[in-house]
Every structure is written in structure tokens, then in C-alpha cells.
Design an enzyme around this catalytic site. Structure first.
Site, PDB file in Angstrom:
ATOM      1  N   LYS A 223       0.860  -1.206   0.177  1.00 27.94           N
ATOM      2  CA  LYS A 223      -0.009  -0.027   0.027  1.00 27.94           C
ATOM      3  C   LYS A 223       0.760   1.266   0.114  1.00 27.94           C
ATOM      4  O   LYS A 223       1.936   1.240   0.841  1.00 27.94           O
ATOM      5  CB  LYS A 223      -0.901  -0.033   0.984  1.00 27.94           C
ATOM      6  CG  LYS A 223      -1.981   1.142   1.272  1.00 27.94           C
ATOM      7  CD  LYS A 223      -2.861   1.028   2.333  1.00 27.94           C
ATOM      8  CE  LYS A 223      -3.979   1.874   2.450  1.00 27.94           C
ATOM      9  NZ  LYS A 223      -5.026   1.765   3.349  1.00 27.94           N
ATOM     10  N   SER A 295      -9.289   2.114   2.318  1.00 28.87           N
ATOM     11  CA  SER A 295      -8.347   2.815   1.536  1.00 28.87           C
ATOM     12  C   SER A 295      -7.364   1.756   0.803  1.00 28.87           C
ATOM     13  O   SER A 295      -6.557   2.455   0.027  1.00 28.87           O
ATOM     14  CB  SER A 295      -7.768   3.801   2.209  1.00 28.87           C
ATOM     15  OG  SER A 295      -7.159   3.432   3.504  1.00 28.87           O
ATOM     16  N   SER A 319     -10.525   0.009   6.274  1.00 26.69           N
ATOM     17  CA  SER A 319      -9.553   0.094   4.927  1.00 26.69           C
ATOM     18  C   SER A 319      -9.269  -1.366   4.619  1.00 26.69           C
ATOM     19  O   SER A 319      -8.513  -1.339   3.476  1.00 26.69           O
ATOM     20  CB  SER A 319      -8.729   1.057   5.107  1.00 26.69           C
ATOM     21  OG  SER A 319      -9.065   2.472   5.007  1.00 26.69           O
TER      22      SER A 319
END
Length: 582
Positions: A223, A295, A319
Site C-alpha cells: 500500500k 482505502s 480500510s
């Protein structure tokens, strides 16, 4: 996720019929200047904004206080306002003393712990090696696609036994990234040259008998809020689009030590919220018309599409859970503090967590085993052993669920099937009435911390450069958070302690709770208390899109959540279906 899905999450936080918000975590530098044509090694900080000019903005009158009272929901008398006015200068000086730019990795002095003093939480799963692999594995398929979608445990066996090389597996991964990442918008930076070098080294080490463990030679996605030395780490946001860290995050180093092969920095919604980043909206591999949610947008989308063997995500308030549900990935949100966050963008210091996304829930144990641990750079991190036995049955475990979750909602069918599967696996299934939790104190505290993490961005108006400027987007949220009083924030923190006691009492009677991803505000509640959560694909909606279920357990007892979730995943059998993109 999209603007609509974020708004839905906040509005429907008291139900669970909509997609949840995505948030995340970490550590990083201060605000950069406007992006330069080429990346610079260290972003330059923006000067602290100057105080507003004297005049109308500085003038505080009784009317000013009266209007502020309305905003804060309190009322003073005329005499009380007069007294405040005589001393308001001192107050403004106190506020001005903290109006300075601080680095994103400067965490508060007060450190949250999910543990309650004097209340031990013995795990239901106290033994077992999470790195345990099968002694045998199926033959390596001839099809690259079949190899790409193999579970992590199988890939690890093929590499360990030298039935498959990391160079071939990495080549498959990079080829799939070339084919599908432009459609999914799931990768911000592809690290092809580094990946090939790491794969070559992995093959040489394995051939020499220096196998490092199950992640050795496995391509993975990271990420893009997790720092990588000399490689863009953009936080998914325009102001940081050229940001190049000078060091690796702690978790990046742990994965390198495990021999994993970094193939991509994955898409993250700007500043760890949603699925919209500076390159566009990350998509679900099951429906390119939909965002992936966030996210951990690109991590979930990419792993579900077979682009890499596993991925790293983060969660503050959904997320990992939400994009796993939307994309059909398997996700593990560990207990708060289990994985050190040094070198990862901070959003909410007391809630951010680092976890794993895979195609099968049991595989997440291999990733957590590699990244589990503390670091001095993260004051919240702790050293706690992680146990999970992939061969251990959940038989006899006390598993709770609320019957209302099995009716009158979009997840009713998969929820009913999952509860029945738990009974078939020998779990003692217990009906519970979950407390009806008000999510508002959690949201208030989250907004305050997140606004503090990016206060310099708000003060300098750098937030104007973010592409997403809707009412529910970060810029407006951070500005609005300036009107949260310190008193209200501390009151919310006291409510948090009460919620922790409630969760302790619940798991004093149960080993695990099974629930749809957004049921009864549990997503909000368990993120605030620091509870671990395993999320797995349990079935499909009427339109053929994946639907997830979650298993939550005691703090630092991920092994129990994985025991239950992996057994249910096997019995339900939905995890093997591939998205139509492939």
C-alpha cells in the site's frame, strides 16, 4: 471508495446496508512543496502559515462567543461571556502555542493500548505455528493464470520445493500487472526492476538451501502509504505525488528479510481514505463500473485479480474490511499494536493498524507471522506471540451471532449460510443481542486525530490541491474538525473506555463473533477497541458480486478468528471463483 460510498458509510453507520469507509495509518514527513518535475529525495516542508491579519478576524465580541456557543451546543449568560472576554487573550495565546507544523510521524505522548488493566484476555488459540505449510502440494499447472490464482500456501510450497522459480512467478505477476492494472487503476508505481533482482536472488538462495520461509520469492503489493527507500510513496494525494522516502518502513524491511518480492506500490485513496487517488478511481475486478472501496484499494483489487500473491493493507475504520468485501479478497486486520507502523503514514495514531490481504483467509497468517512485532519508532507497538494452527478445527468454540443479521438486509443469505456452516463445523453457535452502539463518539475522535495529523495541510491551504473536494472529503472534514472542542474529545475518549469494557465482557463469554462486514456498527466499534477481524468471501450477491463475512475475536487472539474463518471459507467454497476480469 467513491464520494457516494463514503457518504453512505457515515449516514448508514447505524445500519449496515452500505459500503463502509476506508481509512489507514502510519508515519511520514511534513508537507512537501509543490511537486517538482522530477522526484526529490526529501520533500521540503511548507513554512508554518502566518497568523491572520489584525482586524475583523481577530476581533472577539460577546456576539462572537454567542455564535460559538451555538456551534458547540452550550449556552453561557451575559455575565459569563463578559468574564470570558476579559481572559480570552490568554486562551488565544495557549492555542497559538500549538499552531506549528509537526512531522506526520510525531505521535502524541498519550499512547492507546487495547488492554484493560487487571483484565487478562487469554487466547482461545494459544499454540500452533502460523508458518506451517502442507507437506505436499498439487502439481504446478501449465497455465500462467492458474499459477497466478493459486493460494499463497501453494505458491510457497512450489517455491520451497523448487517446482516453480520466483523469476517465473514474478514474470507472471508483472505480466498481469501490465494487462490489468491500467483497467483497475490498482498500482501507483510498478517496481519491475527491483522485483526481478529480488526474484533472482530468491531463486539463488533457495537453490543453495537458504529458504527463508513461506514468503520467500513471493511477489507482493505494498500500500502506497508504506515507505520504500528511493521509491515513490505518494500517499495517493497530489501534494505528495513526488515524495520519495529516504528509508524503508519497518514492515517493508520485515518483508525484505522474509525474502518477499515487491512488484508494486498499490493504489490508496488520498491520505488513506476511499479508492480515489491522484491517478483516478481504483476499480473492483468483479465490476469495472464500481470502485474497489478503500482505502486499501489497490491491495484488495490487485490480489483478488491475481496480480500478486499477497498484499499489505492498513485499516483505521474499514480500510481492509470494506475493499475485501467489495473485491472478494480475504483480509486480516490484526489487533491494534501488534504490527509496528514505523515509516507508514499516520492518519489516526490511536486506531491505525497494518494487516494482510490474500485470496484465502488462512494465507493471511503467513503474512502476519512475518510482520508481527514491535519497533521503537511506534510507541503503540508491542511484542505478543502469534499462534495459529491451520490444521486445528474450530469444533467446540463458542461463536456468537445476532439473528437480526440474517434477515432483512443484503447479506442475509450469506449470513444464514455462514451460521449454518459454523454449526456444521462443530462450533457452539450462540444467539446474542448485540448492544446498539452509537458510532458518533468514535467518528468525532477519529476526525480530531486525523485533522491533527494533517493540520499543517489545512493551515497552509495545501488541501486545495487534493482532487476530491466534496463535502464528505478530507479537506472539509479536517476544516470542520477545528471546531471539535478538547473537552468533547476527552469525553469521547472516556466513552471509548466504556466500549472496551463492553467488548471485554462480550468476549469473556464467547470465543468469536460472526457478522456481516457492516452489521450493528461492529466495524466502527471493534476498530475503536482494537479488536482483530478476519474477513473472507462467503458468497455472492444476486448480481454475481462477492459478499464477505467477518469473524472477530479477543484482542491478540487472531488465531481463533482465523480458525473459525478458514473453516467457514473451506466449507462455503466461494473463495475459489475468479473475477470475470481474469
Amino acid at each position: 471508495m467513491t464520494a457516494d460510498s463514503r457518504r453512505d458509510f457515515i449516514v448508514l453507520a447505524t445500519s449496515f446496508a452500505a459500503a463502509a469507509a476506508g481509512l489507514a495509518q502510519g508515519v511520514g514527513p511534513a508537507l512537501p512543496q509543490s511537486p517538482s518535475p522530477s522526484p526529490s529525495p526529501t520533500p521540503s516542508p511548507t513554512p508554518t502559515p502566518a497568523a491572520p491579519p489584525a482586524g475583523k478576524i481577530d476581533e472577539i465580541t460577546a456576539h462572537t462567543l454567542e455564535e460559538a456557543e451555538r456551534l458547540l451546543g452550550i449556552s453561557f449568560t451575559d455575565a459569563e461571556r463578559a468574564q470570558i472576554l476579559r481572559t480570552i487573550g490568554e486562551h488565544r495565546e495557549l492555542v497559538a502555542s500549538v499552531a506549528r507544523e509537526l512531522p506526520n510521524d510525531r505521535s502524541p505522548a498519550c499512547v492507546f493500548s487495547p488492554r484493560l488493566p487487571g483484565k487478562p484476555t487469554p487466547p482461545s488459540t494459544a499454540t500452533g505455528d502460523p508458518n506451517l505449510l502442507p507437506t505436499t502440494a498439487p502439481s504446478v499447472p501449465t497455465s500462467d493464470d492458474d499459477i497466478a490464482f493459486a493460494p499463497l500456501t501453494t505458491l510457497a510450497c512450489w517455491l520451497r520445493d523448487q517446482k516453480l522459480t520466483s523469476e517465473r512467478l514474478t514474470s507472471i505477476s508483472l505480466n498481469r500487472i501490465d494487462r490489468f492494472a491500467p483497467k483497475l487503476l490498482c498500482c501507483i508505481t510498478v517496481t519491475a526492476e527491483l522485483a526481478r533482482a529480488q526474484a533472482k536472488r530468491a531463486d539463488e538462495e533457495i537453490a543453495a538451501g537458504q529458504w527463508r520461509g513461506p514468503l520467500h520469492g513471493i511477489p507482493y503489493g505494498l500500500k502506497d502509504i508504506v515507505d520504500t527507500k528511493g521509491i515513490l510513496t505518494t500517499w495517493g494525494a497530489e501534494p505528495w505525488a513526488d515524495r520519495v522516502p529516504q528509508s524503508d518502513a519497518w514492515v517493508t524491511t520485515r518483508l525484505a528479510d522474509a525474502g518477499a518480492v515487491l512488484v508494486a506500490k498499490t493504489a490508496v485513496g488520498a491520505l488513506a481514505y476511499g479508492d480515489i487517488w491522484q491517478g483516478g478511481m481504483c476499480r473492483s475486478p468483479w465490476n469495472l463500473e464500481k470502485g474497489s472501496s478503500g482505502s486499501s484499494a489497490g491491495s484488495a483489487s490487485g490480489v483478488a485479480a491475481g496480480l500478486f500473491g499477497f498484499a499489505i493493507g492498513t485499516e483505521t475504520l474499514g480500510s481492509i474490511v470494506s475493499p475485501s468485501d467489495r473485491c472478494g479478497a480475504a483480509g486480516l486486520r490484526p489487533t491494534f499494536g501488534r504490527v509496528a507502523r514505523t515509516g507508514v503514514m499516520a492518519l489516526v495514531w490511536s486506531m491505525d493498524k497494518i494487516g494482510a490481504l490474500c485470496r484465502s483467509i488462512g494465507d493471511t497468517a503467513l503474512v502476519l507471522a512475518a510482520i508481527n512485532g514491535r519497533d521503537d519508532g511506534d510507541a503503540s507497538s508491542v511484542d505478543v506471540p502469534f499462534h495459529f494452527d491451520p490444521l486445528q478445527s474450530p469444533r467446540g468454540l463458542r461463536v456468537g451471532y445476532d439473528p437480526m443479521w440474517c434477515r432483512d438486509n443484503p447479506y442475509a443469505e450469506v449470513a444464514t449460510a455462514t451460521i449454518e456452516a459454523a454449526r456444521e463445523e462443530g462450533c457452539e453457535v450462540i444467539e446474542i443481542g448485540m448492544p446498539r452502539i452509537n458510532p458518533s463518539p468514535t467518528i468525532l475522535a477519529l476526525y480530531a486525530e486525523a485533522a491533527a495529523a494533517f493540520d499543517a495541510m489545512t493551515r497552509s491551504s495545501t488541501d486545495d490541491r487534493l482532487s476530491w473536494q466534496a463535502d464528505e472529503a478530507w479537506p472539509n472534514t479536517f476544516r470542520r474538525a477545528r471546531f471539535i472542542s478538547a473537552v468533547d474529545l476527552l469525553q469521547a475518549d472516556r466513552i471509548r473506555r466504556g466500549h472496551m469494557l463492553e467488548m471485554y465482557e462480550l468476549f469473556s463469554q464467547l470465543d468469536a463473533v460472526i457478522a456481516p462486514p457492516f452489521a450493528g456498527n461492529l466495524l466502527v466499534h471493534t476498530n475503536w477497541t482494537g479488536q482483530p477481524c478476519a474477513v473472507f468471501r462467503a458468497g455472492f450477491s444476486g448480481t454475481g458480486e462477492p459478499q464477505a463475512m467477518t469473524v472477530m475475536s479477543r484482542i491478540f487472539d487472531e488465531g481463533t478468528a482465523l480458525r473459525v474463518a478458514s473453516a467457514l471459507e473451506r466449507r462455503l467454497g466461494a473463495w475459489t471463483r475468479r473475477p470475470p476480469l481474469a
